[in-house]
Scaffold this motif. Sequence first.
Motif, mmCIF file in Angstrom:
data_model
loop_
_atom_site.group_PDB
_atom_site.id
_atom_site.type_symbol
_atom_site.label_atom_id
_atom_site.label_comp_id
_atom_site.label_asym_id
_atom_site.label_seq_id
_atom_site.Cartn_x
_atom_site.Cartn_y
_atom_site.Cartn_z
ATOM 1 N N THR A 2 0.847 -1.189 0.000
ATOM 2 C CA THR A 2 0.000 0.000 0.000
ATOM 3 C C THR A 2 0.884 1.240 0.000
ATOM 4 O OG1 THR A 2 -0.121 0.114 2.406
ATOM 5 C CG2 THR A 2 -1.850 -1.136 1.294
ATOM 6 N N LYS A 3 0.304 2.317 -0.473
ATOM 7 C CA LYS A 3 0.940 3.627 -0.402
ATOM 8 C C LYS A 3 -0.167 4.660 -0.425
ATOM 9 C CE LYS A 3 1.565 5.117 -5.133
ATOM 10 N NZ LYS A 3 1.968 6.450 -5.445
ATOM 11 N N THR A 4 0.197 5.916 -0.192
ATOM 12 C CA THR A 4 -0.752 7.012 -0.212
ATOM 13 C C THR A 4 -0.550 7.822 -1.481
ATOM 14 O OG1 THR A 4 -0.761 7.092 2.195
ATOM 15 C CG2 THR A 4 -1.564 9.054 1.057
ATOM 16 N N TYR A 5 -1.654 8.269 -2.080
ATOM 17 C CA TYR A 5 -1.598 9.117 -3.262
ATOM 18 C C TYR A 5 -0.621 10.270 -3.014
ATOM 19 C CZ TYR A 5 -3.013 12.605 -6.707
ATOM 20 O OH TYR A 5 -3.002 13.536 -7.706
ATOM 21 N N THR A 33 7.019 -5.002 -11.191
ATOM 22 C CA THR A 33 6.623 -3.723 -11.796
ATOM 23 C C THR A 33 5.150 -3.439 -11.501
ATOM 24 O OG1 THR A 33 6.067 -4.794 -13.895
ATOM 25 C CG2 THR A 33 8.296 -3.923 -13.684
ATOM 26 N N SER A 34 4.840 -2.133 -11.438
ATOM 27 C CA SER A 34 3.458 -1.721 -11.202
ATOM 28 C C SER A 34 3.273 -0.287 -11.681
ATOM 29 C CB SER A 34 3.102 -1.807 -9.715
ATOM 30 O OG SER A 34 1.787 -1.335 -9.505
ATOM 31 N N ASN A 35 2.134 -0.034 -12.298
ATOM 32 C CA ASN A 35 1.795 1.329 -12.711
ATOM 33 C C ASN A 35 1.413 2.208 -11.522
ATOM 34 O OD1 ASN A 35 2.211 0.785 -15.418
ATOM 35 N ND2 ASN A 35 0.088 0.168 -15.750
ATOM 36 N N GLY A 36 1.243 1.627 -10.363
ATOM 37 C CA GLY A 36 0.838 2.383 -9.189
ATOM 38 C C GLY A 36 1.981 2.978 -8.383
ATOM 39 N N VAL A 37 3.227 2.776 -8.796
ATOM 40 C CA VAL A 37 4.360 3.232 -7.994
ATOM 41 C C VAL A 37 4.607 4.737 -8.083
ATOM 42 C CG1 VAL A 37 5.528 0.998 -8.062
ATOM 43 C CG2 VAL A 37 6.087 2.743 -9.770
ATOM 44 N N LEU A 38 4.153 5.390 -9.125
ATOM 45 C CA LEU A 38 4.412 6.811 -9.317
ATOM 46 C C LEU A 38 3.603 7.663 -8.343
ATOM 47 C CD1 LEU A 38 4.335 6.920 -13.211
ATOM 48 C CD2 LEU A 38 6.340 6.780 -11.722
ATOM 49 N N ALA A 39 4.134 8.827 -7.998
ATOM 50 C CA ALA A 39 3.424 9.745 -7.102
ATOM 51 C C ALA A 39 2.109 10.204 -7.711
ATOM 52 C CB ALA A 39 4.313 10.953 -6.788
ATOM 53 N N THR A 40 2.010 10.212 -9.019
ATOM 54 C CA THR A 40 0.796 10.665 -9.704
ATOM 55 C C THR A 40 -0.231 9.558 -9.919
ATOM 56 O OG1 THR A 40 1.898 10.311 -11.824
ATOM 57 C CG2 THR A 40 1.958 12.552 -10.912
ATOM 58 N N ALA A 41 0.066 8.339 -9.490
ATOM 59 C CA ALA A 41 -0.895 7.241 -9.654
ATOM 60 C C ALA A 41 -2.137 7.537 -8.820
ATOM 61 C CB ALA A 41 -0.278 5.912 -9.230
ATOM 62 N N ALA A 42 -3.290 7.500 -9.466
ATOM 63 C CA ALA A 42 -4.567 7.806 -8.809
ATOM 64 C C ALA A 42 -4.895 6.764 -7.742
ATOM 65 C CB ALA A 42 -5.686 7.860 -9.845
ATOM 66 N N ALA A 43 -5.681 7.166 -6.765
ATOM 67 C CA ALA A 43 -6.129 6.242 -5.728
ATOM 68 C C ALA A 43 -6.858 5.075 -6.376
ATOM 69 C CB ALA A 43 -7.037 6.958 -4.737
ATOM 70 N N GLY A 44 -6.584 3.887 -5.906
ATOM 71 C CA GLY A 44 -7.195 2.683 -6.452
ATOM 72 C C GLY A 44 -6.248 1.503 -6.298
ATOM 73 N N LEU A 70 -1.087 -3.599 -5.523
ATOM 74 C CA LEU A 70 -0.642 -2.365 -4.889
ATOM 75 C C LEU A 70 -1.874 -1.488 -4.727
ATOM 76 C CD1 LEU A 70 1.359 -0.239 -3.888
ATOM 77 C CD2 LEU A 70 1.785 0.364 -6.277
ATOM 78 N N THR A 71 -2.178 -1.125 -3.499
ATOM 79 C CA THR A 71 -3.320 -0.257 -3.226
ATOM 80 C C THR A 71 -2.812 1.154 -2.965
ATOM 81 O OG1 THR A 71 -4.563 -2.096 -2.269
ATOM 82 C CG2 THR A 71 -5.304 0.133 -1.705
ATOM 83 N N VAL A 72 -3.331 2.105 -3.742
ATOM 84 C CA VAL A 72 -3.009 3.516 -3.539
ATOM 85 C C VAL A 72 -4.178 4.113 -2.753
ATOM 86 C CG1 VAL A 72 -2.514 5.738 -4.624
ATOM 87 C CG2 VAL A 72 -1.682 3.606 -5.684
ATOM 88 N N ASN A 73 -3.905 4.458 -1.499
ATOM 89 C CA ASN A 73 -4.926 5.041 -0.634
ATOM 90 C C ASN A 73 -5.058 6.535 -0.901
ATOM 91 O OD1 ASN A 73 -5.517 2.626 0.843
ATOM 92 N ND2 ASN A 73 -3.576 2.894 1.898
#
Length: 172
Positions: A2-5, A33-44, A70-73
Motif C-alpha cells: 500500500t501507499k498514499t496518493y 513492476t506496477s503502474n501504481g508506484v508513481l506519485a501521480t498514480a490515482a487512488a485505487g 498495490l493499493t493507492v490510498n
Amino acid sequence: RTKTYGTAITTGTTAFVVSGLLNNDAVTGVTLTSNGVLATAAAGTYLIVPSAAVGTGLNNYVITYSDGTLTVNKASLTITATNQVKCEGTGVSIPTNAYTVNGLLNNDQVSGVILSSIASSTIATAGTYPIEPSGATGLGLDNYTINYVNGVFTVRALPAVTASSNVSSISK
C-alpha cells in the motif's frame, strides 16, 4: 503493498513469496513492476507484476508468476471556511473564495466550495454561527479524503440608538 496518493515507491526485487522449490534451490530476486508506484498514480488498486526470477537451480522449473496488488490510498485534504463578520440586520453573501485548502498534490486543484451559514440572512441575531464548507469541486479530488472544517460567522449587535428631544422655547 500500500501507499498514499502523492507518494512514490519502488517495488524492489525481494517482495515476493516462493513455493515449490526443492533441493536447496533458491529464488534470490524477481523483477516487480506496477503502474501504481508513481506519485501521480490515482487512488485505487494496481497489479504488481512479477517476472524474470533469478536464483540457483531455476532451470529445473516451469515458473508460474502470480500478480500481487498495490493499493493507492487516498491522501488527506483539508478545506477550512474563512471566518466572517457582519452587523445584525444586514444580509451578506459569503464570498465564494472564503476558504483555505491544505494538502493538494500533483497540481490538483479546488475550484469551488459550497459555503453556507444561516448568519448570512438578514434575520440572524447577534452571536456566532458556523460556516459549513461542503461540495468541493476541482481537478483530481477523487484522490483525497476531504476533511471540511467549519469557520465562524460572527454577527455583531447594532449599537443602541437613543432618541432625544431638542425643544427650544420661543419668547415674545
